[in-house]
Scaffold this motif. Structure first.
Motif, PDB file in Angstrom:
ATOM      1  N   LEU A   9       0.967  -1.157   0.254  1.00 15.35           N
ATOM      2  CA  LEU A   9      -0.141  -0.145  -0.327  1.00 15.35           C
ATOM      3  C   LEU A   9       0.759   1.559  -0.108  1.00 15.35           C
ATOM      4  CD1 LEU A   9      -2.944   1.136   0.202  1.00 15.35           C
ATOM      5  CD2 LEU A   9      -1.898   1.310   2.411  1.00 15.35           C
ATOM      6  N   ILE A  10       1.866   0.690   0.742  1.00 17.77           N
ATOM      7  CA  ILE A  10       3.056   2.415   0.895  1.00 17.77           C
ATOM      8  C   ILE A  10       3.517   2.518  -0.233  1.00 17.77           C
ATOM      9  CG2 ILE A  10       5.234   3.603   1.688  1.00 17.77           C
ATOM     10  CD1 ILE A  10       4.008   2.228   4.824  1.00 17.77           C
ATOM     11  N   VAL A  11       4.181   1.580  -1.102  1.00 22.25           N
ATOM     12  CA  VAL A  11       4.619   1.938  -2.343  1.00 22.25           C
ATOM     13  C   VAL A  11       3.652   2.485  -3.651  1.00 22.25           C
ATOM     14  CG1 VAL A  11       5.717   0.598  -4.086  1.00 22.25           C
ATOM     15  CG2 VAL A  11       6.441   0.317  -1.866  1.00 22.25           C
ATOM     16  N   GLU A  12       2.361   1.979  -3.483  1.00 11.79           N
ATOM     17  CA  GLU A  12       1.663   2.288  -4.587  1.00 11.79           C
ATOM     18  C   GLU A  12       1.388   3.538  -4.015  1.00 11.79           C
ATOM     19  OE1 GLU A  12       0.096   0.475  -6.832  1.00 11.79           O
ATOM     20  OE2 GLU A  12       1.648  -1.174  -6.899  1.00 11.79           O
ATOM     21  N   LYS A  13       1.047   4.594  -3.008  1.00 13.49           N
ATOM     22  CA  LYS A  13       0.567   5.897  -2.350  1.00 13.49           C
ATOM     23  C   LYS A  13       1.959   6.579  -2.710  1.00 13.49           C
ATOM     24  CE  LYS A  13      -2.633   5.922  -0.210  1.00 13.49           C
ATOM     25  NZ  LYS A  13      -4.279   6.096  -1.203  1.00 13.49           N
ATOM     26  N   LEU A  14       3.333   6.345  -3.032  1.00 13.53           N
ATOM     27  CA  LEU A  14       3.778   6.904  -3.609  1.00 13.53           C
ATOM     28  C   LEU A  14       3.829   7.447  -4.866  1.00 13.53           C
ATOM     29  CD1 LEU A  14       6.837   5.840  -1.263  1.00 13.53           C
ATOM     30  CD2 LEU A  14       5.938   8.190  -1.792  1.00 13.53           C
ATOM     31  N   LYS A  15       3.756   5.860  -5.777  1.00 17.49           N
ATOM     32  CA  LYS A  15       3.988   5.437  -6.913  1.00 17.49           C
ATOM     33  C   LYS A  15       2.908   6.777  -7.436  1.00 17.49           C
ATOM     34  CE  LYS A  15       5.292   1.227  -8.050  1.00 17.49           C
ATOM     35  NZ  LYS A  15       5.546  -0.111  -8.290  1.00 17.49           N
ATOM     36  N   GLU A  16       1.395   6.475  -6.422  1.00 12.29           N
ATOM     37  CA  GLU A  16       0.319   7.823  -6.994  1.00 12.29           C
ATOM     38  C   GLU A  16       0.993   8.942  -7.375  1.00 12.29           C
ATOM     39  OE1 GLU A  16      -2.991   7.104  -4.524  1.00 12.29           O
ATOM     40  OE2 GLU A  16      -3.267   5.344  -4.758  1.00 12.29           O
ATOM     41  N   VAL A  17       1.998   9.952  -6.379  1.00  9.81           N
ATOM     42  CA  VAL A  17       2.510  10.832  -6.516  1.00  9.81           C
ATOM     43  C   VAL A  17       3.342  10.794  -7.339  1.00  9.81           C
ATOM     44  CG1 VAL A  17       3.510  12.168  -5.291  1.00  9.81           C
ATOM     45  CG2 VAL A  17       2.181  11.492  -3.789  1.00  9.81           C
ATOM     46  N   LEU A  18       4.410  10.136  -7.797  1.00 11.62           N
ATOM     47  CA  LEU A  18       5.435  10.274  -8.583  1.00 11.62           C
ATOM     48  C   LEU A  18       5.385   9.801  -9.747  1.00 11.62           C
ATOM     49  CD1 LEU A  18       7.903   8.822  -5.908  1.00 11.62           C
ATOM     50  CD2 LEU A  18       7.847  11.189  -6.383  1.00 11.62           C
ATOM     51  N   PRO A  19       6.268  10.499 -10.642  1.00  8.75           N
ATOM     52  CA  PRO A  19       5.951   9.509 -12.369  1.00  8.75           C
ATOM     53  C   PRO A  19       6.167   8.405 -12.539  1.00  8.75           C
ATOM     54  CG  PRO A  19       8.209  11.002 -11.558  1.00  8.75           C
ATOM     55  CD  PRO A  19       7.428  11.098 -10.171  1.00  8.75           C
ATOM     56  N   GLU A  20       6.204   7.883 -13.462  1.00  9.34           N
ATOM     57  CA  GLU A  20       6.201   6.553 -14.150  1.00  9.34           C
ATOM     58  C   GLU A  20       7.348   5.906 -14.412  1.00  9.34           C
ATOM     59  OE1 GLU A  20       3.044   4.775 -16.852  1.00  9.34           O
ATOM     60  OE2 GLU A  20       1.885   5.201 -14.613  1.00  9.34           O
ATOM     61  N   LYS A  21       9.112   5.984 -13.594  1.00  7.57           N
ATOM     62  CA  LYS A  21       9.495   5.876 -14.109  1.00  7.57           C
ATOM     63  C   LYS A  21      10.230   4.580 -13.381  1.00  7.57           C
ATOM     64  CE  LYS A  21      11.311  10.853 -14.289  1.00  7.57           C
ATOM     65  NZ  LYS A  21      12.009  11.543 -13.885  1.00  7.57           N
ATOM     66  N   GLU A  22      11.610   3.920 -14.530  1.00  2.74           N
ATOM     67  CA  GLU A  22      12.584   2.702 -13.546  1.00  2.74           C
ATOM     68  C   GLU A  22      12.796   2.806 -12.136  1.00  2.74           C
ATOM     69  OE1 GLU A  22      15.448  -0.449 -14.881  1.00  2.74           O
ATOM     70  OE2 GLU A  22      14.329   0.839 -16.161  1.00  2.74           O
ATOM     71  N   PHE A  23      13.616   4.237 -12.200  1.00  5.03           N
ATOM     72  CA  PHE A  23      14.104   4.756 -10.649  1.00  5.03           C
ATOM     73  C   PHE A  23      14.007   6.292 -10.659  1.00  5.03           C
ATOM     74  CE2 PHE A  23      18.089   6.429  -9.178  1.00  5.03           C
ATOM     75  CZ  PHE A  23      17.742   5.364  -7.706  1.00  5.03           C
ATOM     76  N   ILE A  24      14.097   6.375  -9.356  1.00  9.31           N
ATOM     77  CA  ILE A  24      13.397   7.825  -9.004  1.00  9.31           C
ATOM     78  C   ILE A  24      14.797   8.096  -7.841  1.00  9.31           C
ATOM     79  CG2 ILE A  24      12.127   9.535  -7.720  1.00  9.31           C
ATOM     80  CD1 ILE A  24       9.630   8.089  -9.732  1.00  9.31           C
ATOM     81  N   PRO A  25      15.697   8.823  -8.350  1.00  9.00           N
ATOM     82  CA  PRO A  25      16.218   8.982  -7.519  1.00  9.00           C
ATOM     83  C   PRO A  25      15.821  10.118  -6.182  1.00  9.00           C
ATOM     84  CG  PRO A  25      17.449  10.103  -9.591  1.00  9.00           C
ATOM     85  CD  PRO A  25      15.737   9.969  -9.269  1.00  9.00           C
ATOM     86  N   LEU A  26      16.333   9.979  -4.750  1.00  9.10           N
ATOM     87  CA  LEU A  26      15.797  10.458  -3.337  1.00  9.10           C
ATOM     88  C   LEU A  26      15.925  12.419  -3.940  1.00  9.10           C
ATOM     89  CD1 LEU A  26      15.387  10.336  -0.813  1.00  9.10           C
ATOM     90  CD2 LEU A  26      17.783  11.230  -0.567  1.00  9.10           C
ATOM     91  N   HIS A  27      17.261  12.859  -4.515  1.00  9.81           N
ATOM     92  CA  HIS A  27      16.534  14.098  -5.014  1.00  9.81           C
ATOM     93  C   HIS A  27      18.087  14.126  -5.420  1.00  9.81           C
ATOM     94  CE1 HIS A  27      17.212  18.353  -4.657  1.00  9.81           C
ATOM     95  NE2 HIS A  27      16.041  18.529  -3.768  1.00  9.81           N
ATOM     96  N   GLU A  28      17.994  15.156  -7.291  1.00 10.92           N
ATOM     97  CA  GLU A  28      18.642  15.630  -7.913  1.00 10.92           C
ATOM     98  C   GLU A  28      18.291  17.039  -8.332  1.00 10.92           C
ATOM     99  OE1 GLU A  28      18.200  12.800 -11.341  1.00 10.92           O
ATOM    100  OE2 GLU A  28      16.210  13.451 -11.936  1.00 10.92           O
ATOM    101  N   PRO A  29      19.003  18.107  -9.107  1.00  9.19           N
ATOM    102  CA  PRO A  29      19.384  18.855  -9.581  1.00  9.19           C
ATOM    103  C   PRO A  29      18.307  18.875 -10.474  1.00  9.19           C
ATOM    104  CG  PRO A  29      21.678  18.032  -9.856  1.00  9.19           C
ATOM    105  CD  PRO A  29      21.142  17.442  -9.365  1.00  9.19           C
ATOM    106  N   SER A  30      17.647  20.738 -10.687  1.00 13.67           N
ATOM    107  CA  SER A  30      17.404  21.447 -12.088  1.00 13.67           C
ATOM    108  C   SER A  30      17.859  21.724 -12.467  1.00 13.67           C
ATOM    109  CB  SER A  30      15.764  21.606 -11.764  1.00 13.67           C
ATOM    110  OG  SER A  30      15.006  21.684 -12.805  1.00 13.67           O
TER     111      SER A  30
END
Length: 393
Positions: A9-30
């Motif tokens: 459930l927790i993993v799915e809740k995060l995926k609802e917020v995050l974009p669909e990517k194979e790997f999402i870093p903790l914090h990356e620059p823009s």
């Protein structure tokens, strides 16, 4: 609900917020602004090292944004904190009060001054230094003599206190200022993570005699590597600038140095990157606060885990978004970390408390029960500016 179901459930809740990517870093620059333009200017003109127009421009823009008189740009946040402590008078054999729940650089900067980190506890509502508990502790162990504070147990002078604004959430500063007045302590803010955060409408870094910021690659803005000392004291700013440029006396050709200085000056090419990043900072803060809002909504009704929110007296930059595992949580912190990271969602625990590290285990400390409790409850989740769905607006 079984533990495996809760993990899913927790993993799915995060995926609802995050974009669909194979790997999402903790914090990356823009890098969406004038970064390449300013960096190319440094290369084209040859001004890439510790002199050049972008260093002073970055310092001025940073000071203006924070609302302080001066900023002195240096190579990293640790160097900034080291010099901030030196210019307020921290000397060898002093003690400096710092939270144990902080990045190791806070303690190391104290040691660079020849002083001893003295570990104090944090509070649950800010994750930062607990001023009320500190006041009670100093009532027991501190002795004020001739305008100086001494540790009755060790005999050493307690010179300063360093609150750290954890993950961008401001410490409750007002009562801490009262503690500093009562015990004649110098206040130095470790504001490394809090660019764009405000306490009662005032930007962090304005409350200490001197304060330190970081612009590492994972911070809300980056200069690659970099930091800054900020202060409203012109003389201290001049001293900081002198110390960070090897204490060289200005001269057209002579190399004369009048103090033990440090080669800490920020290179022009890093400052150029910082100037471009500062231009985008208001947009970055908006994006990060929108992402935090999405996380808050996603975890509103999940038993055993909550999203950490700013205190009512602060406005946070939400540098690193944080989940708090409550007592009703059905499995361990590391089980959740394993499930998240195996799902391609980079997550991490908070730092190991400093008083539990081998080089600091014999340092003076107060009761650290909240520190030890929170260290097992905190998980950081992806926090990059680009992650919320309106990121390109």
């Amino acid at each position: 609900m079984m533990s495996e179901e809760k993990l899913t459930l927790i993993v799915e809740k995060l995926k609802e917020v995050l974009p669909e990517k194979e790997f999402i870093p903790l914090h990356e620059p823009s890098f969406m602004g004038n970064e390449w333009k300013y960096l190319k200017d440094c290369v084209d003109t040859g001004w890439v090292s510790s002199a050049g127009k972008y260093v002073e421009l970055f310092e001025q823009k940073l000071a203006d944004f924070i609302g302080v008189k001066r900023a002195v740009a240096v190579v990293n946040g640790t160097a900034a904190l080291h010099i901030a402590l030196k210019i307020v008078g921290v000397m060898p054999n002093d003690e400096v009060l710092i939270p144990s729940l902080t990045f190791v650089a806070t303690g190391n900067a104290v040691v660079y001054c020849g002083a001893t980190p003295h570990f104090v506890d944090v509070e649950e509502r800010t994750l930062g230094l607990d001023p009320n508990k500190l006041n009670e502790y100093l009532d027991e162990i501190a002795d004020v003599k001739n305008g100086e504070c001494y540790n009755k147990i060790t005999g050493r002078r307690i010179k300063a206190v360093v609150p750290m604004h954890t993950f961008g959430h401001p410490v409750d500063i007002d009562p801490l200022i009262e503690v500093c007045k009562k015990y004649h302590l110098k206040l130095v803010e470790d504001a490394a993570e809090s660019l764009g955060s405000y306490y009662k409408g005032k930007h962090t870094g304005n409350f200490g005699i001197a304060s330190a910021f970081s612009f590492n690659g994972n911070k809300i803005i980056t200069t690659g590597g970099g930091g800054a000392i900020v202060t409203n004291d012109e003389k201290l700013a001049d001293l900081a600038k002198h110390l960070t440029t090897t204490a060289k006396i200005p001269h057209r050709w002579e190399y004369v140095h009048d103090m033990i200085g440090y080669n800490y000056r920020m290179p022009n090419i890093n400052a150029a990157l910082g100037c471009a990043q500062l231009e985008q900072l208001p947009k970055f803060i908006k994006k990060k606060r929108e992402l935090a809002k999405k996380y808050k909504e996603a975890f509103r009704d999940i038993a055993g885990v909550s999203f950490f929110e700013e205190a009512n007296f602060s406005k946070s930059n939400y540098w690193l978004n944080t989940l708090i595992l409550e007592e009703s949580f059905e499995f361990t912190r590391d089980e959740l970390l394993k499930a998240l990271n195996e799902s391609g969602i980079m997550s991490r625990p908070i730092w190991h408390p400093l008083h539990l590290l081998k080089m600091y285990k014999y340092n003076p400390k107060m009761d650290l029960s909240m520190t030890e409790k929170l260290s097992q409850q905190i998980i950081n989740i992806p926090s990059s500016m680009s992650l919320w769905r309106g990121a390109n607006e």
